[in-house]
Write an enzyme that holds these catalytic residues in place. Structure first.
Site, PDB file in Angstrom:
ATOM      1  CE  LYS A  11      11.168   2.595  14.563  1.00  0.00           C
ATOM      2  NZ  LYS A  11       9.462   0.802  14.307  1.00  0.00           N
ATOM      3  CE1 TYR A  51      10.051  -0.652  19.840  1.00  0.00           C
ATOM      4  CE2 TYR A  51      12.006   0.301  19.439  1.00  0.00           C
ATOM      5  CZ  TYR A  51      10.900  -0.534  18.964  1.00  0.00           C
ATOM      6  OH  TYR A  51      10.588   1.018  18.204  1.00  0.00           O
ATOM      7  CG  ASN A 114       8.404   0.021  11.165  1.00  0.00           C
ATOM      8  OD1 ASN A 114       9.966   0.542  11.644  1.00  0.00           O
ATOM      9  ND2 ASN A 114       6.943  -0.501  11.588  1.00  0.00           N
ATOM     10  CG  HIS A 117       7.987   5.006  17.714  1.00  0.00           C
ATOM     11  ND1 HIS A 117       7.713   3.534  18.684  1.00  0.00           N
ATOM     12  CD2 HIS A 117       7.977   5.513  19.257  1.00  0.00           C
ATOM     13  CE1 HIS A 117       7.387   3.774  19.620  1.00  0.00           C
ATOM     14  NE2 HIS A 117       6.855   5.131  20.154  1.00  0.00           N
ATOM     15  CD  GLU A 128       6.316   5.789  23.933  1.00  0.00           C
ATOM     16  OE1 GLU A 128       6.449   6.221  22.583  1.00  0.00           O
ATOM     17  OE2 GLU A 128       6.056   4.079  23.610  1.00  0.00           O
TER      18      GLU A 128
HETATM   19  P1  GDP Z   1       3.613   0.507  15.914  1.00  0.00           P
HETATM   20  O1  GDP Z   1       3.414   0.821  17.283  1.00  0.00           O
HETATM   21  O2  GDP Z   1       3.230   0.471  14.436  1.00  0.00           O
HETATM   22  O3  GDP Z   1       5.419   0.462  15.329  1.00  0.00           O
HETATM   23  O4  GDP Z   1       4.175  -1.751  15.535  1.00  0.00           O
HETATM   24  P2  GDP Z   1       3.874  -2.120  16.880  1.00  0.00           P
HETATM   25  O5  GDP Z   1       4.319  -1.793  18.288  1.00  0.00           O
HETATM   26  O6  GDP Z   1       3.310  -3.680  17.167  1.00  0.00           O
HETATM   27  O7  GDP Z   1       6.054  -2.611  17.281  1.00  0.00           O
HETATM   28  C1  GDP Z   1       6.746  -2.129  17.680  1.00  0.00           C
HETATM   29  C2  GDP Z   1       8.078  -2.226  16.264  1.00  0.00           C
HETATM   30  O8  GDP Z   1       7.545  -3.763  16.156  1.00  0.00           O
HETATM   31  C3  GDP Z   1       7.257  -2.126  14.553  1.00  0.00           C
HETATM   32  O9  GDP Z   1       7.223  -0.204  14.190  1.00  0.00           O
HETATM   33  C4  GDP Z   1       8.658  -2.880  13.457  1.00  0.00           C
HETATM   34  O10 GDP Z   1      10.190  -2.192  13.402  1.00  0.00           O
HETATM   35  C5  GDP Z   1       9.223  -3.954  14.868  1.00  0.00           C
HETATM   36  N1  GDP Z   1       7.890  -5.180  13.952  1.00  0.00           N
HETATM   37  C6  GDP Z   1       6.298  -5.421  14.015  1.00  0.00           C
HETATM   38  N2  GDP Z   1       5.636  -6.438  14.033  1.00  0.00           N
HETATM   39  C7  GDP Z   1       7.591  -6.954  13.768  1.00  0.00           C
HETATM   40  C8  GDP Z   1       7.451  -7.911  12.865  1.00  0.00           C
HETATM   41  O11 GDP Z   1       6.331  -9.415  12.860  1.00  0.00           O
HETATM   42  N3  GDP Z   1       8.120  -8.666  12.617  1.00  0.00           N
HETATM   43  C9  GDP Z   1      10.307  -7.916  12.472  1.00  0.00           C
HETATM   44  N4  GDP Z   1      11.074  -8.368  12.329  1.00  0.00           N
HETATM   45  N5  GDP Z   1       9.675  -7.150  13.697  1.00  0.00           N
HETATM   46  C10 GDP Z   1       8.368  -6.282  13.561  1.00  0.00           C
END
Ligand code: GDP
Length: 140
Positions: A11, A51, A114, A117, A128
């Site tokens: 990222k 997303y 973070n 992905h 994807e």
């Molecule tokens: P992943 O599968 O671990 O990447 O998590 P998710 O699919 O739940 O979320 C996708 C991405 O959205 C995450 O990797 C983060 O970059 C972002 N994200 C997830 N939860 C949060 C949140 O509570 N706040 C914010 N600002 N970003 C989030």
């Protein structure tokens, strides 16, 4: 266990801090092979589509802005149980909950920025991968 392919993104927070190689080292140390890789700058439309599942979430706009804030490195990873294995290598979404030695524990700046992905299922991995790569670009 089967040989699988999963989709990965280094990222913008990680490319900005010159961490692509450090993240790739953790990927390769886990036994996963990088069978396709390219550096791109995602458009807003690409990030919104990628997303799309999070469209209703309060952080959607911020996430799209972050993912288009700088270059990313999109990758295809191959290996035994690649989808689950890469989720382990990345660690929990929130770096505060990620295990030591994982990409997110070592490098993430926040729950949003973070660093990596990884696909959450084999089905999504195929979708994807096809969104960013043609078959000719994947060399196993
Ligand atoms: P992943 O599968 O671990 O990447 O998590 P998710 O699919 O739940 O979320 C996708 C991405 O959205 C995450 O990797 C983060 O970059 C972002 N994200 C997830 N939860 C949060 C949140 O509570 N706040 C914010 N600002 N970003 C989030």
């Amino acid at each position: 266990m089967a040989i699988e392919r999963t989709f990965s993104i280094v990222k913008p927070d990680a490319t900005r801090r010159n961490l692509t190689g450090a993240i790739n080292a953790l990927i390769e140390k886990s036994g996963l092979r990088i069978v396709a890789q390219k550096r791109i700058h995602m458009t807003k439309a690409q990030a919104e589509t990628f997303y799309g599942v999070h469209k209703a979430r309060p952080f959607f706009g911020s996430l799209v802005a972050f993912m288009t804030s700088g270059p990313v490195v999109v990758q295809v990873l191959e290996g035994e149980n690649a989808v689950a294995k890469y989720r382990e290598v990345m660690g929990a979404t929130n770096p505060a909950n990620a295990a030591p030695g994982t990409i997110r524990k070592e490098f993430a700046e926040s729950i949003e920025a973070n660093s990596a992905h990884g696909s959450d299922s084999l089905e999504n991995a195929a979708i994807e991968i096809a969104f960013f790569f043609s078959g000719l670009e994947i060399v196993g």
